[in-house]
Design a protein around this motif. Structure first.
Motif, mmCIF file in Angstrom:
data_model
loop_
_atom_site.group_PDB
_atom_site.id
_atom_site.type_symbol
_atom_site.label_atom_id
_atom_site.label_comp_id
_atom_site.label_asym_id
_atom_site.label_seq_id
_atom_site.Cartn_x
_atom_site.Cartn_y
_atom_site.Cartn_z
ATOM 1 N N PHE A 181 0.838 -1.198 0.000
ATOM 2 C CA PHE A 181 0.000 0.000 0.000
ATOM 3 C C PHE A 181 0.876 1.252 0.000
ATOM 4 O O PHE A 181 0.648 2.192 -0.767
ATOM 5 C CB PHE A 181 -0.916 -0.017 1.232
ATOM 6 C CG PHE A 181 -1.901 1.109 1.282
ATOM 7 C CD1 PHE A 181 -3.206 0.921 0.868
ATOM 8 C CD2 PHE A 181 -1.530 2.363 1.750
ATOM 9 C CE1 PHE A 181 -4.138 1.966 0.924
ATOM 10 C CE2 PHE A 181 -2.440 3.416 1.807
ATOM 11 C CZ PHE A 181 -3.746 3.209 1.397
ATOM 12 N N ALA A 182 1.886 1.264 0.874
ATOM 13 C CA ALA A 182 2.765 2.426 0.972
ATOM 14 C C ALA A 182 3.521 2.668 -0.326
ATOM 15 O O ALA A 182 3.671 3.809 -0.776
ATOM 16 C CB ALA A 182 3.741 2.242 2.135
ATOM 17 N N VAL A 183 4.000 1.602 -0.950
ATOM 18 C CA VAL A 183 4.736 1.733 -2.212
ATOM 19 C C VAL A 183 3.836 2.299 -3.308
ATOM 20 O O VAL A 183 4.255 3.151 -4.106
ATOM 21 C CB VAL A 183 5.309 0.368 -2.640
ATOM 22 C CG1 VAL A 183 5.844 0.424 -4.069
ATOM 23 C CG2 VAL A 183 6.416 -0.063 -1.685
ATOM 24 N N ALA A 184 2.587 1.855 -3.342
ATOM 25 C CA ALA A 184 1.653 2.341 -4.363
ATOM 26 C C ALA A 184 1.320 3.813 -4.171
ATOM 27 O O ALA A 184 1.177 4.566 -5.145
ATOM 28 C CB ALA A 184 0.367 1.505 -4.326
ATOM 29 N N MET A 185 1.212 4.235 -2.919
ATOM 30 C CA MET A 185 0.776 5.605 -2.640
ATOM 31 C C MET A 185 1.925 6.602 -2.532
ATOM 32 O O MET A 185 1.677 7.814 -2.591
ATOM 33 C CB MET A 185 -0.042 5.628 -1.351
ATOM 34 C CG MET A 185 -1.459 5.091 -1.509
ATOM 35 S SD MET A 185 -2.411 6.028 -2.734
ATOM 36 C CE MET A 185 -4.093 5.751 -2.157
ATOM 37 N N ALA A 186 3.155 6.143 -2.357
ATOM 38 C CA ALA A 186 4.278 7.063 -2.129
ATOM 39 C C ALA A 186 4.456 8.086 -3.249
ATOM 40 O O ALA A 186 4.558 9.297 -2.977
ATOM 41 C CB ALA A 186 5.567 6.269 -1.908
ATOM 42 N N PRO A 187 4.505 7.683 -4.532
ATOM 43 C CA PRO A 187 4.667 8.704 -5.575
ATOM 44 C C PRO A 187 3.468 9.639 -5.680
ATOM 45 O O PRO A 187 3.620 10.821 -6.004
ATOM 46 C CB PRO A 187 4.840 7.878 -6.859
ATOM 47 C CG PRO A 187 4.270 6.538 -6.551
ATOM 48 C CD PRO A 187 4.510 6.318 -5.099
ATOM 49 N N VAL A 188 2.297 9.126 -5.381
ATOM 50 C CA VAL A 188 1.096 9.969 -5.399
ATOM 51 C C VAL A 188 1.200 11.030 -4.314
ATOM 52 O O VAL A 188 0.949 12.222 -4.553
ATOM 53 C CB VAL A 188 -0.175 9.114 -5.189
ATOM 54 C CG1 VAL A 188 -1.411 9.997 -5.174
ATOM 55 C CG2 VAL A 188 -0.282 8.062 -6.282
ATOM 56 N N LEU A 189 1.585 10.605 -3.109
ATOM 57 C CA LEU A 189 1.709 11.558 -2.005
ATOM 58 C C LEU A 189 2.775 12.604 -2.305
ATOM 59 O O LEU A 189 2.586 13.798 -2.029
ATOM 60 C CB LEU A 189 2.048 10.819 -0.716
ATOM 61 C CG LEU A 189 2.296 11.715 0.504
ATOM 62 C CD1 LEU A 189 1.070 12.550 0.831
ATOM 63 C CD2 LEU A 189 2.730 10.906 1.710
ATOM 64 N N ALA A 190 3.906 12.182 -2.881
ATOM 65 C CA ALA A 190 4.974 13.129 -3.199
ATOM 66 C C ALA A 190 4.467 14.235 -4.119
ATOM 67 O O ALA A 190 4.753 15.424 -3.906
ATOM 68 C CB ALA A 190 6.151 12.392 -3.835
ATOM 69 N N ALA A 191 3.706 13.852 -5.139
ATOM 70 C CA ALA A 191 3.161 14.853 -6.066
ATOM 71 C C ALA A 191 2.160 15.771 -5.367
ATOM 72 O O ALA A 191 2.156 16.992 -5.584
ATOM 73 C CB ALA A 191 2.491 14.145 -7.245
ATOM 74 N N VAL A 192 1.338 15.196 -4.511
ATOM 75 C CA VAL A 192 0.332 15.990 -3.804
ATOM 76 C C VAL A 192 0.990 16.988 -2.848
ATOM 77 O O VAL A 192 0.555 18.141 -2.745
ATOM 78 C CB VAL A 192 -0.627 15.057 -3.034
ATOM 79 C CG1 VAL A 192 -1.500 15.846 -2.059
ATOM 80 C CG2 VAL A 192 -1.499 14.281 -4.011
ATOM 81 N N LEU A 193 2.048 16.564 -2.164
ATOM 82 C CA LEU A 193 2.731 17.465 -1.235
ATOM 83 C C LEU A 193 3.299 18.679 -1.961
ATOM 84 O O LEU A 193 3.243 19.803 -1.444
ATOM 85 C CB LEU A 193 3.851 16.713 -0.507
ATOM 86 C CG LEU A 193 3.418 15.641 0.486
ATOM 87 C CD1 LEU A 193 4.635 14.992 1.134
ATOM 88 C CD2 LEU A 193 2.494 16.205 1.553
ATOM 89 N N VAL A 194 3.825 18.474 -3.161
ATOM 90 C CA VAL A 194 4.349 19.606 -3.930
ATOM 91 C C VAL A 194 3.232 20.585 -4.262
ATOM 92 O O VAL A 194 3.373 21.806 -4.080
ATOM 93 C CB VAL A 194 5.035 19.105 -5.218
ATOM 94 C CG1 VAL A 194 5.395 20.292 -6.122
ATOM 95 C CG2 VAL A 194 6.285 18.304 -4.879
#
Length: 415
Positions: A181-194
């Motif tokens: 779950f974390a691996v799937a969401m990590a790039p999504v979260l990175a983009a959202v944080l920016v």
């Protein structure tokens, strides 16, 4: 079945859900919250809208999530009493010096970390007040850090299953481990944080450029034991999840250890522990599960099912995320999760993840989208620093659609 009986079974769950949502918005005393939840579930069962077996299945499905909720709130409360949040805010304040931009950046990162590890409730209830106090001590506007805490409570709750109850509720339908779950969401979260950080910098550029009258804060005392226990708890989440151990059991052990430690040091007692666990809210969540099961079996569930896309390309995932966003802001994200996740699960794990984007990020669109939004404003009202509804929606309407679109695009590209 007589038409009158069928109509009753359609209407009663909707009325019961309305009563529960009204209760959530008004946040009455604990015994009132408990009574409304029990009564709403009982009325739905009495009307025959949900068979007893299905109601029991809903409670069993929710029980591990409720156990995690109760125990992680206790963990967060002990951390607060041990000075963890105050010390973190002090570190951010010292690092910021006399620059409000640095204070915003530090608060933003800290809020994202707290949400990820201790869930979004800890961010809005425990971190937001100390962040606001740090801004006030710097002599700058409290609005940027207050909104940073709220935005991160919703948008940063993507990374781990334990970051948001919506994630935990969806996890059985995903067939993903904690790590996956974390691996799937990590790039999504990175983009959202920016997106979120750049958006906050732009929206509050005037306040962040204003003059300051900083003081020199005293270094608060902080106990290291809670930090060690929380670190071990987080590691255990990842290590034990592949073995089928529910996060709630891990957080229960962590809560027991911290309560025993804090009790010996006189930081917390039995009554304060029970209050921190919010048992009335646990009952509320279980009652909500029964009521939403009735709603899902009726015409509302049919309408939502008809609106689902047929594919999981970018357009399909965006449609799922938007639908989840709409439902979250109409029903709150917890109710919407119980309704929409089982319906999108047959489309595949990417569709469930897209739904979570709407249920987490999208719930920050309006005041009614998330219980965290309600708690945030209620908590800051006690400090006299609660932003008004117009201010809340000015920020949310500017940031949420962009964050959601970027998140769906990243999910479609990377998953």
């Amino acid at each position: 079945m007589p038409p009158s009986v069928d109509l009753l079974q359609q209407v009663v769950p909707l009325v019961a859900l309305a009563a529960l949502l009204t209760t959530a918005y008004r946040h009455p005393r604990a015994r009132v919250e408990t009574a409304v939840a029990v009564l709403a579930a009982a009325v739905v069962l009495a009307a025959g809208a949900v068979p007893l077996g299905d109601a029991w299945d809903a409670v069993e499905h929710l029980a591990p999530v409720v156990l995690f909720l109760v125990t992680i709130l206790v963990v967060a409360e002990v951390c607060a009493r041990a000075g963890v949040f105050a010390a973190a805010a002090y570190a951010v304040r010292r690092t910021a010096g006399d620059r409000p931009v640095r204070l915003l950046a530090g608060t933003f990162v800290l809020a994202a970390l707290v949400t990820t590890v201790l869930s979004l409730d800890a961010t809005v209830v425990l971190l937001a007040p100390v962040a606001v106090a740090a801004a006030a001590a710097l002599g700058t506007s409290t609005r940027p850090v207050a909104h940073a805490c709220l935005r991160m409570a919703n948008s940063a709750s993507l990374l781990l299953p334990v970051s948001n109850l919506t994630n935990l509720l969806a996890l059985p339908d995903l067939d993903l481990s904690f790590h996956e779950f974390a691996v799937a969401m990590a790039p999504v979260l990175a983009a959202v944080l920016v997106v979120e950080y750049v958006g906050l910098r732009l929206l509050f550029r005037r306040e962040l450029a204003g003059p300051t009258t900083p003081d020199v804060p005293e270094r608060p005392a902080v106990e290291p034991v809670p930090l060690v226990v929380v670190g071990l708890m987080l590691a255990a989440f990842g290590l034990l999840s592949p073995l089928g151990v529910e996060p709630g059991w891990v957080s229960t052990v962590a809560a027991a250890v911290l309560v025993a430690w804090a009790g010996r040091r006189g930081l917390i007692g039995v009554r304060a522990t029970a209050s921190a666990a919010h048992p009335s809210f646990a009952v509320f969540v279980l009652g909500l599960g029964v009521v939403v099961a009735g709603v899902a079996d009726g015409v509302v569930g049919d309408v939502v099912a008809d609106l689902l896309p047929g594919g999981t390309g970018f357009a399909g995932l965006l449609a799922v995320a938007v639908l989840a966003t709409v439902l979250a802001n109409l029903l709150t994200n917890l109710s919407a999760t119980l309704l929409v996740v089982p319906l999108v699960a047959p489309l595949g794990p990417e569709a469930v993840l897209a739904a979570l984007l709407g249920l987490n990020i999208g719930s920050g669109l309006t005041y009614s989208g998330s219980l965290a939004n309600l708690l945030w404003r209620r908590t800051l009202a006690r400090t006299g620093a609660a932003p008004g509804l117009r201010d809340l929606h000015r920020v949310s309407l500017a940031l949420t659609p962009v964050s959601l679109l970027v998140a769906v695009a990243m999910l479609s590209w990377t998953y």
